[in-house]
Write an enzyme that holds these catalytic residues in place. Structure first.
Site, mmCIF file in Angstrom:
data_model
loop_
_atom_site.group_PDB
_atom_site.id
_atom_site.type_symbol
_atom_site.label_atom_id
_atom_site.label_comp_id
_atom_site.label_asym_id
_atom_site.label_seq_id
_atom_site.Cartn_x
_atom_site.Cartn_y
_atom_site.Cartn_z
ATOM 1 N NE ARG A 1 83.054 61.885 88.348
ATOM 2 C CZ ARG A 1 84.269 61.428 88.018
ATOM 3 N NH1 ARG A 1 85.218 61.412 88.943
ATOM 4 N NH2 ARG A 1 84.526 61.008 86.795
ATOM 5 N NE ARG B 1 87.981 64.024 96.679
ATOM 6 C CZ ARG B 1 88.419 62.962 96.015
ATOM 7 N NH1 ARG B 1 87.576 62.279 95.263
ATOM 8 N NH2 ARG B 1 89.688 62.574 96.088
ATOM 9 C CD GLU C 1 92.411 59.802 89.731
ATOM 10 O OE1 GLU C 1 91.567 59.669 88.832
ATOM 11 O OE2 GLU C 1 92.221 59.472 90.928
ATOM 12 C CB SER D 1 91.468 57.265 85.983
ATOM 13 O OG SER D 1 91.517 55.921 86.388
ATOM 14 N NE ARG E 1 90.848 65.841 90.628
ATOM 15 C CZ ARG E 1 90.909 64.775 91.407
ATOM 16 N NH1 ARG E 1 91.945 63.955 91.336
ATOM 17 N NH2 ARG E 1 89.948 64.509 92.278
#
Length: 447
Positions: free
Chosen positions: A285, A300, A372, A375, A414
């Site tokens: 990403r 991230r 988070e 999801s 994560r």
């Protein structure tokens, strides 16, 4: 993608639905879509009428020539030529207008489910449940500081070769990350019945369009520009290979897994139980819209690993499948004994393609908050329309669009962060969760 017939029949539903998702010019978008739809249908009708006249005139030419009426035959031939031009003109209008309508609708978010709460951002999300109890005190060193202190996490070396938002993991930490991914994959396949898939990491533009990353979020993707190659054959001839068009590195295996049903018609028997697919892949990403957010550490990154869950279901099964999928992701956190909470996202905080989303947030001691880690979204028929993925019920002639769902089960990096922070001890080591011990070859601590 949205159903133009539904928009035509209940435009107020789309105006209200898009406004609730933060689209301020929803009325203008609906008005533009309806105007394009009207022009498109007018061009289609005019083209069909011209085609019918041409066919009738062509038939009449034969009759006129049979009667030796050459003047009438010549008149009809001229009429046919004029109608050919009219047909071509209407086809051009139809193509241009149809593309404009498709492009307009393709850029619009999915409509939220009825039970999704209103809200503009994460402040409007609703906590559904909590599991586990965060530790009370003790060491709470940030995972980045802890990893660097152990000599097992190197951001500087990664930056020298790749730039910011990359990391090098070494030794026991690298093994722990590998163990996490394998544990998750085994749990989702053997424990929850997902079919393991090893999909491509590079996909073409239509695949990204199908799951909703394109056209709106191209800046968030890593694109490999296309090229053309000339192949020189033994006989001296040259063949131009244009297969190497633009490709994109997948931001998540959702893209590859969901597109497995692209342009297919499944039987109802194939969906008697939802089709459940999983993959452990690298993900890429650009994080174009995250400047200044989580710039340090593993939260991230441009490159990370994730176990993805994808389900293909009948419309009547998708809500229950959404609950099941979220439970499969929660099971990972429970087996790792990591405190977490489940959040129902509000309309303003959901992703582009989702109609309903649950986020799982894991406790990070160094930040004193939940972050988070998964999801899980039900996209309804939104992606299926873009991919033309359908199914046919037994005894029925018409087809219906499938419902698609996707979720993280979980993001490996994560999860590693959460383990590092929740399992660190007074000596600065990281205890290995019991669920991961079989994957660590007898190693009980890292560091």
């Amino acid at each position: 993608m949205h159903d133009i017939r539904a928009l035509r029949e209940t435009p107020e539903t789309f105006v209200a639905g898009w406004r609730s998702r933060g689209v301020e010019d929803a009325q203008a978008i609906v008005d533009q879509a309806l105007a394009l739809d009207l022009s498109l249908r007018a061009a289609q009708t005019a083209g069909q009428e011209a085609l019918a006249k041409r066919n009738a005139a062509s038939k009449a030419i034969g009759a006129a020539m049979g009667k030796k009426d050459m003047a009438e035959a010549d008149r009809l031939k001229a009429e046919v030529e004029g109608l050919k031009s009219e047909i071509a003109a209407q086809e051009a209008v139809e193509a241009e207008t149809g593309k404009a309508l498709r492009d307009l609708l393709a850029a619009q978010k999915n409509l939220a489910a009825d039970d999704v709460p209103d809200g503009e951002d994460e402040a409007g999300n609703v906590e559904v449940l909590r599991w586990g109890t965060p530790g009370d005190g003790g060491p709470a060193k940030d995972h980045a500081d802890l990893g660097e202190a152990l000599g097992l996490l190197d951001f500087e070396a990664a930056a020298k070769m790749s730039g910011a938002r990359f990391a090098v993991l070494k030794g026991g930490l690298a093994r722990l990350e590998r163990a996490i991914g394998q544990f998750m994959l085994d749990l989702q396949t053997a424990g929850h019945g997902y079919l393991e898939v090893n999909p491509p990491l590079l996909v073409r533009r239509p695949a990204m369009y199908g799951t909703g990353q394109l056209p709106k979020f191209e800046d968030d993707l890593f694109k490999i520009p296309g090229m053309e190659l000339d192949w020189h054959l033994p006989d001296g001839s040259v063949v131009r290979d244009e297969e190497l068009s633009d490709r994109f590195l997948i931001p998540t295996a959702e893209v590859s897994l969901t597109n497995l049903v692209r342009e297919t018609i499944l039987s109802e028997d194939e969906l008697a139980t939802p089709m459940r697919l999983t993959a452990l892949t690298p993900c890429f990403r650009a994080e174009a819209g995250s400047a200044g957010r989580d710039t340090r550490g593993l939260i991230r990154q441009h490159q990370f690993s994730k176990v993805e869950l994808v389900s293909i279901a009948r419309p009547e099964d998708s809500e229950a499948e959404h609950e099941r999928m979220t439970g499969c992701a929660e099971a990972v956190l429970q087996k790792l004994e990591l405190p977490y909470r489940r959040m129902l996202l509000c309309k303003g905080d959901m992703g582009f393609s989702a109609r309903k989303t649950f986020d799982l947030e894991v406790w990070l001691p160094s930040q004193g908050t939940y972050r988070e880690i998964s999801s899980c979204s039900n996209c309804g028929d939104f992606q299926a329309r873009r991919m033309d993925a359908r199914f046919k019920r037994a005894g029925e002639k018409k087809t219906e669009f499938v419902h698609t769902l996707n979720g993280s089960g979980l993001a490996v990096g994560r999860t590693l962060v959460a383990i590092m922070e929740n399992y660190q001890d007074q000596d600065g080591r990281i205890a290995v969760p019991s669920a991961l011990l079989p994957y660590m070859g007898g190693v009980t601590h890292v560091g």
